[in-house]
Design a protein around this motif. Structure first.
Motif, mmCIF file in Angstrom:
data_model
loop_
_atom_site.group_PDB
_atom_site.id
_atom_site.type_symbol
_atom_site.label_atom_id
_atom_site.label_comp_id
_atom_site.label_asym_id
_atom_site.label_seq_id
_atom_site.Cartn_x
_atom_site.Cartn_y
_atom_site.Cartn_z
ATOM 1 N N THR A 335 85.366 111.964 65.202
ATOM 2 C CA THR A 335 84.461 111.328 64.527
ATOM 3 C C THR A 335 85.199 110.098 63.834
ATOM 4 O O THR A 335 84.747 108.623 64.231
ATOM 5 N N TYR A 336 86.368 110.170 63.304
ATOM 6 C CA TYR A 336 87.092 109.088 62.711
ATOM 7 C C TYR A 336 87.618 108.151 63.853
ATOM 8 O O TYR A 336 87.391 106.810 63.872
ATOM 9 N N TRP A 337 87.714 108.618 64.939
ATOM 10 C CA TRP A 337 88.550 107.922 66.319
ATOM 11 C C TRP A 337 87.393 106.990 67.034
ATOM 12 O O TRP A 337 87.458 105.954 67.236
ATOM 13 N N TYR A 338 86.171 107.617 66.911
ATOM 14 C CA TYR A 338 84.886 107.192 67.404
ATOM 15 C C TYR A 338 84.520 105.916 66.607
ATOM 16 O O TYR A 338 84.425 104.833 67.214
ATOM 17 N N VAL A 339 84.610 105.876 65.177
ATOM 18 C CA VAL A 339 84.221 105.248 64.384
ATOM 19 C C VAL A 339 85.381 103.846 64.337
ATOM 20 O O VAL A 339 84.911 102.678 64.382
ATOM 21 N N LYS A 340 86.389 104.345 64.535
ATOM 22 C CA LYS A 340 87.245 103.212 64.466
ATOM 23 C C LYS A 340 87.432 102.581 65.602
ATOM 24 O O LYS A 340 87.343 101.297 65.789
ATOM 25 N N ALA A 341 87.127 102.878 66.860
ATOM 26 C CA ALA A 341 87.055 102.488 67.994
ATOM 27 C C ALA A 341 85.806 101.314 67.988
ATOM 28 O O ALA A 341 85.931 100.187 68.553
ATOM 29 N N ASN A 342 84.614 101.886 67.675
ATOM 30 C CA ASN A 342 83.419 100.997 67.320
ATOM 31 C C ASN A 342 83.705 99.656 66.541
ATOM 32 O O ASN A 342 83.238 98.492 66.880
ATOM 33 N N ASN A 343 84.448 99.852 65.392
ATOM 34 C CA ASN A 343 84.749 98.924 64.482
ATOM 35 C C ASN A 343 85.634 97.852 65.273
ATOM 36 O O ASN A 343 85.557 96.758 64.843
ATOM 37 N N GLN A 344 86.586 98.355 66.030
ATOM 38 C CA GLN A 344 87.698 97.351 66.784
ATOM 39 C C GLN A 344 86.723 96.590 67.931
ATOM 40 O O GLN A 344 87.089 95.677 67.985
ATOM 41 N N ILE A 345 85.853 97.385 68.485
ATOM 42 C CA ILE A 345 84.763 96.830 69.784
ATOM 43 C C ILE A 345 84.269 95.503 68.895
ATOM 44 O O ILE A 345 83.996 94.608 69.610
ATOM 45 N N ALA A 346 83.638 95.925 67.751
ATOM 46 C CA ALA A 346 82.626 94.921 67.344
ATOM 47 C C ALA A 346 83.526 93.558 66.897
ATOM 48 O O ALA A 346 82.788 92.451 67.058
ATOM 49 N N ASP A 347 84.722 93.658 66.610
ATOM 50 C CA ASP A 347 85.364 92.601 66.498
ATOM 51 C C ASP A 347 85.932 91.858 67.546
ATOM 52 O O ASP A 347 86.423 90.726 67.475
ATOM 53 N N LEU A 348 85.941 92.400 68.876
ATOM 54 C CA LEU A 348 86.504 91.738 69.979
ATOM 55 C C LEU A 348 85.603 90.804 70.609
ATOM 56 O O LEU A 348 84.433 90.529 70.449
ATOM 57 N N THR A 349 86.510 89.607 70.939
ATOM 58 C CA THR A 349 85.590 88.350 71.618
ATOM 59 C C THR A 349 86.135 88.039 72.931
ATOM 60 O O THR A 349 85.703 87.541 73.807
ATOM 61 N N SER A 350 87.445 88.904 73.297
ATOM 62 C CA SER A 350 87.724 88.849 74.864
ATOM 63 C C SER A 350 88.070 90.271 75.159
ATOM 64 O O SER A 350 88.103 91.052 74.122
ATOM 65 N N PHE A 351 88.017 90.591 76.463
ATOM 66 C CA PHE A 351 88.238 91.926 76.761
ATOM 67 C C PHE A 351 89.323 92.186 77.890
ATOM 68 O O PHE A 351 89.054 92.990 78.551
ATOM 69 N N SER A 352 90.554 91.451 77.598
ATOM 70 C CA SER A 352 91.539 91.912 78.215
ATOM 71 C C SER A 352 92.016 93.021 77.998
ATOM 72 O O SER A 352 91.699 93.585 77.188
ATOM 73 N N TYR A 353 92.962 93.783 79.080
ATOM 74 C CA TYR A 353 93.541 94.953 78.753
ATOM 75 C C TYR A 353 94.209 95.039 77.294
ATOM 76 O O TYR A 353 94.360 96.070 76.669
ATOM 77 N N GLY A 354 95.111 93.966 77.153
ATOM 78 C CA GLY A 354 95.899 93.846 75.929
ATOM 79 C C GLY A 354 95.329 93.995 74.788
ATOM 80 O O GLY A 354 95.496 94.922 73.914
ATOM 81 N N VAL A 355 93.949 93.506 74.544
ATOM 82 C CA VAL A 355 93.158 93.468 73.436
ATOM 83 C C VAL A 355 92.492 94.864 73.383
ATOM 84 O O VAL A 355 92.107 95.272 72.084
ATOM 85 N N LEU A 356 91.903 95.375 74.609
ATOM 86 C CA LEU A 356 91.183 96.435 74.337
ATOM 87 C C LEU A 356 92.281 98.027 74.183
ATOM 88 O O LEU A 356 91.520 98.841 73.940
ATOM 89 N N SER A 357 93.571 97.956 74.396
ATOM 90 C CA SER A 357 94.393 99.118 74.335
ATOM 91 C C SER A 357 94.305 99.725 73.209
ATOM 92 O O SER A 357 94.119 101.030 73.412
ATOM 93 N N PRO A 358 94.100 99.323 71.788
ATOM 94 C CA PRO A 358 94.010 100.210 70.869
ATOM 95 C C PRO A 358 92.806 100.839 70.968
ATOM 96 O O PRO A 358 92.664 102.114 70.391
ATOM 97 N N THR A 359 91.511 100.342 71.358
ATOM 98 C CA THR A 359 90.480 100.897 71.511
ATOM 99 C C THR A 359 90.508 102.029 72.553
ATOM 100 O O THR A 359 90.000 103.106 72.312
ATOM 101 N N LEU A 360 90.960 101.735 73.703
ATOM 102 C CA LEU A 360 91.286 102.727 74.540
ATOM 103 C C LEU A 360 92.146 103.903 74.188
ATOM 104 O O LEU A 360 91.587 105.253 74.434
ATOM 105 N N PHE A 361 93.021 103.546 73.400
ATOM 106 C CA PHE A 361 93.861 104.813 72.712
ATOM 107 C C PHE A 361 92.733 105.667 71.883
ATOM 108 O O PHE A 361 92.976 106.872 72.005
ATOM 109 N N CYS A 362 91.812 105.133 71.235
ATOM 110 C CA CYS A 362 90.985 105.800 70.271
ATOM 111 C C CYS A 362 90.230 106.768 71.424
ATOM 112 O O CYS A 362 90.030 108.008 70.835
ATOM 113 N N MET A 363 89.746 106.118 72.393
ATOM 114 C CA MET A 363 88.974 107.060 73.312
ATOM 115 C C MET A 363 89.769 108.105 73.975
ATOM 116 O O MET A 363 89.251 109.057 74.128
#
Lengths: 388, 380
Positions: A335-363
């Motif tokens: 659950t922690y990783w899920y919520v963390k990923a969600n919070n990161q996603i909410a702050d995103l304004t661009s969706f390149s691999y570089g920006v997404l990689s911490p979120t992908l790590f959570c997943m």
């Protein structure tokens, strides 16, 4: 497909207890939707207003002037002047500041006396500090006039101060801030989804498992002309269909409540994240189901396993409000990783691999948990088979 | 006979491990979760000096008055800001984007600020800049009206900010709204004691369980049998409540105020109220155990929700808008009793809560008695 059909029958039987969670969830989601529609001022700096109670023993132009300036930073809450009512209001933060201007304050103030305004505050709070600034700013500037312009009339004083206060500091809002607030609803919704989803999945999948793990039924099943492989495939298929149905219903509700969420890539990433979580929770439910021996124990385990992680991982209380140790413990739950990923996603304004990689790590971590749960469940299952 | 039934019932109840879980372990676990999740909430509300930046520029360097004021509020223990000087706007933007600062100040033709959100801290930054701006405006008005004011020490007065307020505490206790969650939790646990009461009825009404049927054949007065069982349940319930209370007080350091004796008595009274509520519901509702449990759960969970266990402000909202509901809800009566003991310096509201709780306990007990008395079964 007799096994598949049986699974569906079991689910249907347990539908009422699962529906409680879903109904409460949707109720809360609707509440959030109606509450979040009013804060649609994204893209502009808004003056935050704190709630205060204002009591005055006199009604002089100075007091009126102070009240008028305070109205820019405060909402005045009407409260009866009774100790218990005021205590209640302060405790539940209906007001964060109670001002009491004593009789004769204005006269003393104009003559350089030492009369003070009484304040009752939530000690050391940010909002009290904020109101403090506003009160002291007004009175200090008024004092400047009183001290330096001898014989200034009260009306002129109030007028001049009002003039000084008529201009504001220009505020710019950094561009990237704007999308974040648009995603507020989606973050709340998807974070809270973790609670409902885990409760429903555990109740459903564990209920199916319990029936199939009954030794007598198992023995009976083994002598049926159905091959073990086919039985397993149907069984897994049924669990999968159930999990997917839960996921689709709950994610679908999000788009019904908030149709424009569909158009934002942030929401779509959250949907993907919730799918990953669904897989992970199915694995966990499978493990719990294979460990449980009695129906009554399921609701106990279900409550502990769902409430616990949700409290410490930031579902009920946002992660930024939790302390470090709690979050470290929480990081041992998916659950922690899920919520963390969600919070990161909410702050995103661009969706390149570089920006997404911490979120992908959570997943990936969530998927890792899923694999671990399944592996343990299979090991337990194998062990039990040998025993029986 | 009393002691015989009493001890047997005690064993019988304690062997129901599931009930022990729900009435004792579950509340303790919830308490731990509450404590973990809420421990930082108050810190979040507490004011702490926050990081901001000012963009380096010629104008900033030349504006000594502003620089002095800004630096003076950025040092010492009573400071408002943790100030950094950013090389240029890009550097400040970067700091802001990375959430290292709440906002930054730019000094040009006029003083401006850039932020990301419109939170309280950002507004405090704005209030500070506004106050500088307003003071400057007032100084120029004063000089325009009476240029001699400068000679009389106008500029000295600028530095001498005075505090015109004095804090008047309204209670000897801190208005710590997290506490209400724990009070509501304790109140909920009291109501969960209703599960014991429910079980007592199931085990004495011959049409509900085989065990009750057996007890009814015994040549013991039904009321006597029931009272012995009820006392056993009360003993377990009271012990559990005290364990939870001790855990909250000493394990989690939840502040119950200074009137500890009253807190303990209130908790015990709450336990009795919960027990009798469970017995009453069980006696009143005809149907299987599942339905009885569901009704008891619905009553206690709705009650807990309305007294602020899931969302603290609900208790206040109900009190403001539907006060009658807050007096009808036994969970809220208990929560409010703990709250009154902690927060008020007077006993008026506490007495009202306990009085109403006493009345409802009496109604539950009397109701139960009139429902279960003299029930005979021709055949089962």
């Amino acid at each position: 497909m007799p096994v598949f059909k049986l699974c569906m029958k079991i689910i249907r039987k347990h539908l009422p207890s699962m529906m409680i969670y879903v109904v409460i969830f949707l109720g809360i989601a609707i509440l959030i939707t109606t509450a979040s529609t009013r804060s649609s001022s994204a893209g502009e700096f808004t003056q935050t207003k704190t709630n205060i109670a204002f009591f005055s023993g006199e009604n002089t132009p100075l007091v009126q002037g102070l009240k008028k300036e305070l109205s820019k930073t405060c909402n005045f809450v009407e409260l009866p002047d009774e100790t218990e009512k005021l205590q209640d209001a302060l405790f539940f933060r209906s007001v964060s500041y109670i001002i009491r201007i004593p009789k004769g304050f204005t006269e003393s103030f104009l003559n350089g006396g030492s009369a003070t305004i009484g304040k009752t505050i939530v000690p050391d709070s940010v909002s009290a500090r904020y109101t403090d600034l506003a009160v002291s700013q007004y009175l200090n500037i008024a004092r400047l006039y009183v001290k330096n312009l001898n014989g200034i009339s009260q009306e002129k004083l109030v007028n001049d101060v009002e003039n000084d206060f008529s201009t504001d500091t220009p505020v710019e809002l950094q561009a990237s801030a704007q999308t974040a607030s648009q995603n507020d609803f989606a973050v709340y919704y998807f974070n809270y989804l973790a609670y409902t989803l885990s409760a429903v999945l555990i109740l459903g999948i564990a209920a199916i498992m319990l029936v199939f793990n009954n030794l007598d039924l198992k023995r009976r099943n083994y002598c049926s002309p159905l091959s073990a492989g086919s039985m397993n495939v149907q069984f897994i298929l049924a669990n999968f269909v159930f999990a997917m149905a839960c996921w689709i219903i709950m994610v679908g509700a999000c788009f019904v409540l908030n149709p424009d969420a569909l158009s934002r890539p942030n929401t779509l990433w959250m949907v993907l994240n919730s799918l990953v979580l669904t897989l992970c929770l199915s694995g966990m439910s499978y493990l719990i189901g294979s460990l449980m021996k009695s129906r009554n124990a399921i609701s106990a385990v279900c409550n502990v396993v769902t409430l616990g992680p949700c409290f410490i991982s930031g579902v009920f209380v946002p992660q930024e409000f939790l302390n470090g140790t709690v979050l470290k413990i929480a990081s041992f739950t998916p659950t922690y990783w899920y919520v963390k990923a969600n919070n990161q996603i909410a702050d995103l304004t661009s969706f390149s691999y570089g920006v997404l990689s911490p979120t992908l790590f959570c997943m990936m971590v969530e998927l890792g948990f899923a694999a671990a749960f399944l592996a343990i469940a299979l090991a337990v299952g194998k062990n039990r088979k040998r025993e029986s | 006979m009393f002691s015989h039934i009493f001890i047997t019932r005690l064993k019988c109840l304690l062997r129901d491990r599931q009930l022990v879980f729900w009435t004792l372990l579950f509340p303790i676990l919830l308490g731990v979760f509450f404590n973990m999740a809420f421990s930082n909430l108050n810190k979040e509300e507490t004011f702490q000096a926050f990081p901001i930046a000012v963009v380096q520029s010629d104008a900033y360097q030349k504006d000594t008055a502003f620089r002095t004021v800004l630096e003076s509020v950025s040092k010492g223990s009573g400071r408002i800001f943790d100030l950094t000087v950013a090389e240029n706007r890009q550097a400040a933007d970067k700091l802001l984007a990375e959430n290292k600062i709440k906002g930054y100040i730019t000094v040009g033709d006029e003083i401006g600020m850039t932020v990301k959100n419109s939170g309280l801290y950002e507004n405090i930054l704005k209030a500070f800049l506004d106050s500088y701006r307003h003071t400057a405006s007032s100084v120029s008005t004063i000089i325009k009206t009476d240029p001699a004011a400068v000679g009389r020490g106008l500029l000295n007065d600028l530095g001498a900010q005075k505090d015109f307020t004095r804090e008047v505490p309204i209670s000897s206790a801190k208005p710590d709204n997290i506490l209400n969650y724990f009070y509501a939790l304790l109140a909920m646990t009291c109501m969960y004691g209703g599960f014991w009461g429910l079980k007592e009825i199931t085990d004495i009404q011959a049409n509900l369980s085989p065990r009750a049927a057996r007890v009814n054949v015994a040549p013991v007065h039904k009321l006597k049998a029931f009272l012995s069982g009820f006392c056993a349940a009360l003993l377990i319930q009271s012990a559990e409540i005290l364990v939870l209370l001790a855990f909250l007080m000493f394990g989690l350091h939840i502040d119950f105020g200074t009137k500890t004796v009253y807190v303990v008595l209130t908790a015990l009274a709450g336990g009795l109220a919960g027990l009798s509520l469970g017995a009453f519901i069980s006696a009143l509702i005809r149907g299987g155990e599942g339905i009885k449990v569901a009704v008891l759960l619905a009553v206690s969970m709705t009650g807990s929700f309305l007294s602020g266990m899931m969302y603290g402000d609900i208790k206040y909202i109900i009190q403001q808008h539907v006060p009658i509901l807050s007096y009808l809800n036994p969970v809220n009566l208990l929560t409010d009793a703990f709250y009154s003991l902690y927060y008020y310096d007077t006993f008026g509201r506490y007495a009202l809560n306990m009085g109403l709780l006493g009345v409802s306990t009496f109604i539950f007990c009397a109701g139960t008695y009139f429902i279960i008395r003299r029930q005979k079964y021709a055949s089962l």
